[in-house]
Design a protein around this motif. Sequence first.
Motif, PDB file in Angstrom:
ATOM      1  N   LEU A  89       0.728  -1.241  -0.175  1.00 28.67           N
ATOM      2  CA  LEU A  89      -0.183  -0.133  -0.006  1.00 28.67           C
ATOM      3  C   LEU A  89       0.729   1.246  -0.002  1.00 28.67           C
ATOM      4  O   LEU A  89       0.325   2.175  -0.826  1.00 28.67           O
ATOM      5  N   HIS A  90       1.889   0.995   0.750  1.00 33.10           N
ATOM      6  CA  HIS A  90       3.229   2.439   0.875  1.00 33.10           C
ATOM      7  C   HIS A  90       3.441   2.729  -0.451  1.00 33.10           C
ATOM      8  O   HIS A  90       3.642   3.590  -1.024  1.00 33.10           O
ATOM      9  N   THR A  91       3.855   1.375  -1.197  1.00 33.13           N
ATOM     10  CA  THR A  91       4.280   1.697  -2.702  1.00 33.13           C
ATOM     11  C   THR A  91       3.454   2.260  -3.268  1.00 33.13           C
ATOM     12  O   THR A  91       3.681   3.071  -4.284  1.00 33.13           O
ATOM     13  N   LEU A  92       2.179   1.659  -3.464  1.00 37.11           N
ATOM     14  CA  LEU A  92       1.185   2.234  -4.391  1.00 37.11           C
ATOM     15  C   LEU A  92       0.930   3.716  -4.058  1.00 37.11           C
ATOM     16  O   LEU A  92       0.786   4.470  -4.878  1.00 37.11           O
ATOM     17  N   VAL A  93       0.971   4.270  -2.449  1.00 38.48           N
ATOM     18  CA  VAL A  93       0.682   5.743  -2.495  1.00 38.48           C
ATOM     19  C   VAL A  93       1.775   6.344  -2.958  1.00 38.48           C
ATOM     20  O   VAL A  93       1.607   7.630  -3.673  1.00 38.48           O
ATOM     21  N   SER A  94       3.055   5.973  -2.683  1.00 38.92           N
ATOM     22  CA  SER A  94       4.323   6.635  -3.261  1.00 38.92           C
ATOM     23  C   SER A  94       4.376   6.897  -4.671  1.00 38.92           C
ATOM     24  O   SER A  94       4.571   7.892  -5.312  1.00 38.92           O
ATOM     25  N   VAL A  95       4.110   5.681  -5.263  1.00 39.28           N
ATOM     26  CA  VAL A  95       3.944   5.864  -6.829  1.00 39.28           C
ATOM     27  C   VAL A  95       2.857   6.840  -7.240  1.00 39.28           C
ATOM     28  O   VAL A  95       3.147   7.562  -8.064  1.00 39.28           O
ATOM     29  N   SER A  96       1.540   6.866  -6.497  1.00 40.82           N
ATOM     30  CA  SER A  96       0.708   7.708  -7.012  1.00 40.82           C
ATOM     31  C   SER A  96       1.214   9.191  -6.816  1.00 40.82           C
ATOM     32  O   SER A  96       0.890  10.091  -7.749  1.00 40.82           O
ATOM     33  N   VAL A  97       1.756   9.354  -5.712  1.00 40.38           N
ATOM     34  CA  VAL A  97       2.277  10.597  -5.428  1.00 40.38           C
ATOM     35  C   VAL A  97       3.186  11.270  -6.241  1.00 40.38           C
ATOM     36  O   VAL A  97       3.207  12.201  -7.074  1.00 40.38           O
ATOM     37  N   SER A  98       4.336  10.349  -6.584  1.00 42.59           N
ATOM     38  CA  SER A  98       5.459  10.873  -7.334  1.00 42.59           C
ATOM     39  C   SER A  98       4.987  10.799  -9.001  1.00 42.59           C
ATOM     40  O   SER A  98       5.447  11.772  -9.576  1.00 42.59           O
ATOM     41  N   VAL A  99       3.994  10.182  -9.327  1.00 45.17           N
ATOM     42  CA  VAL A  99       3.575  10.040 -10.724  1.00 45.17           C
ATOM     43  C   VAL A  99       2.851  11.398 -10.769  1.00 45.17           C
ATOM     44  O   VAL A  99       2.842  12.165 -11.656  1.00 45.17           O
ATOM     45  N   SER A 100       1.983  11.545  -9.782  1.00 50.03           N
ATOM     46  CA  SER A 100       1.274  12.920  -9.590  1.00 50.03           C
ATOM     47  C   SER A 100       2.212  14.216  -9.862  1.00 50.03           C
ATOM     48  O   SER A 100       1.622  15.152 -10.628  1.00 50.03           O
ATOM     49  N   VAL A 101       3.298  14.366  -9.385  1.00 54.05           N
ATOM     50  CA  VAL A 101       4.060  15.540  -9.197  1.00 54.05           C
ATOM     51  C   VAL A 101       4.575  15.377 -10.793  1.00 54.05           C
ATOM     52  O   VAL A 101       4.604  16.622 -11.315  1.00 54.05           O
ATOM     53  N   GLY A 102       4.669  14.268 -11.658  1.00 49.76           N
ATOM     54  CA  GLY A 102       5.152  14.460 -12.906  1.00 49.76           C
ATOM     55  C   GLY A 102       3.892  14.981 -13.731  1.00 49.76           C
ATOM     56  O   GLY A 102       3.974  15.106 -15.174  1.00 49.76           O
ATOM     57  N   GLY A 103       2.883  14.930 -13.324  1.00 52.55           N
ATOM     58  CA  GLY A 103       1.754  15.517 -13.846  1.00 52.55           C
ATOM     59  C   GLY A 103       0.992  14.257 -14.833  1.00 52.55           C
ATOM     60  O   GLY A 103      -0.179  14.669 -15.552  1.00 52.55           O
ATOM     61  N   VAL A 104       1.134  13.067 -14.404  1.00 49.03           N
ATOM     62  CA  VAL A 104       0.507  12.146 -15.285  1.00 49.03           C
ATOM     63  C   VAL A 104      -0.058  11.185 -13.718  1.00 49.03           C
ATOM     64  O   VAL A 104       0.089  10.353 -13.234  1.00 49.03           O
ATOM     65  N   GLY A 105      -1.467  11.841 -13.847  1.00 45.92           N
ATOM     66  CA  GLY A 105      -2.336  11.050 -12.505  1.00 45.92           C
ATOM     67  C   GLY A 105      -2.506   9.427 -12.802  1.00 45.92           C
ATOM     68  O   GLY A 105      -2.773   9.017 -14.009  1.00 45.92           O
ATOM     69  N   VAL A 106      -2.435   8.724 -11.587  1.00 44.57           N
ATOM     70  CA  VAL A 106      -2.601   7.395 -12.037  1.00 44.57           C
ATOM     71  C   VAL A 106      -3.962   6.955 -11.470  1.00 44.57           C
ATOM     72  O   VAL A 106      -4.524   5.669 -11.764  1.00 44.57           O
ATOM     73  N   GLY A 107      -4.676   7.914 -10.838  1.00 46.24           N
ATOM     74  CA  GLY A 107      -6.078   7.512 -10.528  1.00 46.24           C
ATOM     75  C   GLY A 107      -6.880   7.566 -11.813  1.00 46.24           C
ATOM     76  O   GLY A 107      -6.464   7.180 -12.940  1.00 46.24           O
ATOM     77  N   GLY A 108      -8.138   7.662 -11.177  1.00 47.22           N
ATOM     78  CA  GLY A 108      -9.140   7.580 -12.554  1.00 47.22           C
ATOM     79  C   GLY A 108     -10.045   6.643 -12.163  1.00 47.22           C
ATOM     80  O   GLY A 108     -10.014   5.195 -12.528  1.00 47.22           O
ATOM     81  N   GLY A 109     -11.158   6.698 -11.528  1.00 43.23           N
ATOM     82  CA  GLY A 109     -12.093   5.683 -10.764  1.00 43.23           C
ATOM     83  C   GLY A 109     -11.762   5.626  -9.313  1.00 43.23           C
ATOM     84  O   GLY A 109     -11.471   4.422  -8.731  1.00 43.23           O
ATOM     85  N   GLY A 110     -11.414   6.842  -8.789  1.00 41.41           N
ATOM     86  CA  GLY A 110     -11.367   6.634  -7.132  1.00 41.41           C
ATOM     87  C   GLY A 110     -12.608   6.406  -6.543  1.00 41.41           C
ATOM     88  O   GLY A 110     -13.586   6.221  -7.137  1.00 41.41           O
ATOM     89  N   VAL A 111     -12.534   6.142  -5.408  1.00 42.22           N
ATOM     90  CA  VAL A 111     -13.748   5.720  -4.590  1.00 42.22           C
ATOM     91  C   VAL A 111     -14.790   6.783  -4.801  1.00 42.22           C
ATOM     92  O   VAL A 111     -14.646   7.846  -4.731  1.00 42.22           O
ATOM     93  N   GLY A 112     -15.810   6.168  -5.278  1.00 38.27           N
ATOM     94  CA  GLY A 112     -17.145   6.849  -5.420  1.00 38.27           C
ATOM     95  C   GLY A 112     -17.318   7.444  -6.629  1.00 38.27           C
ATOM     96  O   GLY A 112     -18.230   7.896  -7.373  1.00 38.27           O
ATOM     97  N   SER A 113     -16.296   7.139  -7.532  1.00 38.31           N
ATOM     98  CA  SER A 113     -16.451   7.644  -9.135  1.00 38.31           C
ATOM     99  C   SER A 113     -17.385   6.541 -10.047  1.00 38.31           C
ATOM    100  O   SER A 113     -17.422   5.518  -9.386  1.00 38.31           O
TER     101      SER A 113
END
Lengths: 118, 301
Positions: A89-113
Amino acid sequence: MDLLSTRTESAGNEPARTESAGTELAGLIALFRDELGVELTERDLDTDLDALPGWDSVHLLRLVLLLEEGTGRRLPLPDVLEARTVRRLHTLVSVSVSVSVGGVGVGGGGVGSGNGRL
Amino acid sequence: MNSRPGEPLAVSPHGRGRWSCLVREELRTHGSVLVHGRLADWRPETAGDADSAAGAELRTLLGRDWARYLDLAHTEVRDRYAASRRLLKHAAAAALRADAADLELTYGPTGRPSLRGCDQIDISLSHTDDLLLVGLTTRGLIGVDAERADRQLYGKGLDRHICTPQERRDLDALPPDGRNPSLVRLWTLKEAYSKAIGQGLQFRFTEFGFGPDGRPVRVNRPDGTPGSGAEWSFSTYALDVGGVAFCVSAAVHDAGLGRTLDTEITTMLDAEAVSAIHAALGEPREPTSSEAMLSGPPRPS
């Protein structure tokens, strides 16, 4: 560093900017303890979340909510379910944050979408 | 057709003969039954030592789940795992007039349990705190869920991730002290439904909803319009277990096959399982009429 101290500044659909490029595992452990009431030991980091004492699906949903608030990113629930352990989970969150810094969101379908299944 | 189970039956490891009859009676009457027990009662009297009498008995009962049981590092989690499966197997054994140790659980991709070789009876399991809950049905599919009635869900932002827009409007229209109990009810209904369809949290809870309490319960679309028909039935119960209040919900899908009045295991085994048993025993035999109906037209060998 506390996970929540990496809170991002984002508005609308703009990529999030983080104060820290990553998230510390210690911050995630503190979040489990302080926000979810789940004490983790070293061996628990690689334990299936379902095998943690007192863990249930309400905890999982609340965890996703806290991580989304802490990182400013939407976390796809299937990815969180697939992560299964605190370390992954920590890896997932770290990747999500670092990728978001680069401007390419890994999200898309977060909870509730929505995807209109019924 | 009403497939809702009656009030959940309280059961303990003692006096199984008495409650086993009630389980079968409920199944005959409703096609579904809920049973609940206490963790304290069903907790195994062993720490996993297979050499002790209690350990050997638990190992036999758990069968293929024994390895998973031993893998669990935390005592509390292990005890809960063993206790819930003890209750589940004994409840299913009561329904089937079988020996609990002869039943084997198998799990789907999302962890949904089922009874191997007994496709005509469906099972569901939930446990929280000191409460263990099992649902059984001969109608089609069943999902059950239990939650402490006083669990605080409302006000922590969770409603945004649990509720449809219509459900949030319904909650907001309630007096403040009625919102958390209503959200707990919605949560258990959604958990029960998603467990019945084998999805768990993979099926986003904001994608389907339920109406307010006090009306016939059905699955709604996010805007509140009907999303399912009479094939689904839902029910919610208030349980007091050891002075603690729980909210319990069940979702039952009626496959339209009618109630099965005879749930004895020799009748409930699916046709392929019966054939496999006879083949293993080297006993050639003609299929019974019910097996012939279940297995359909003969297939080329």
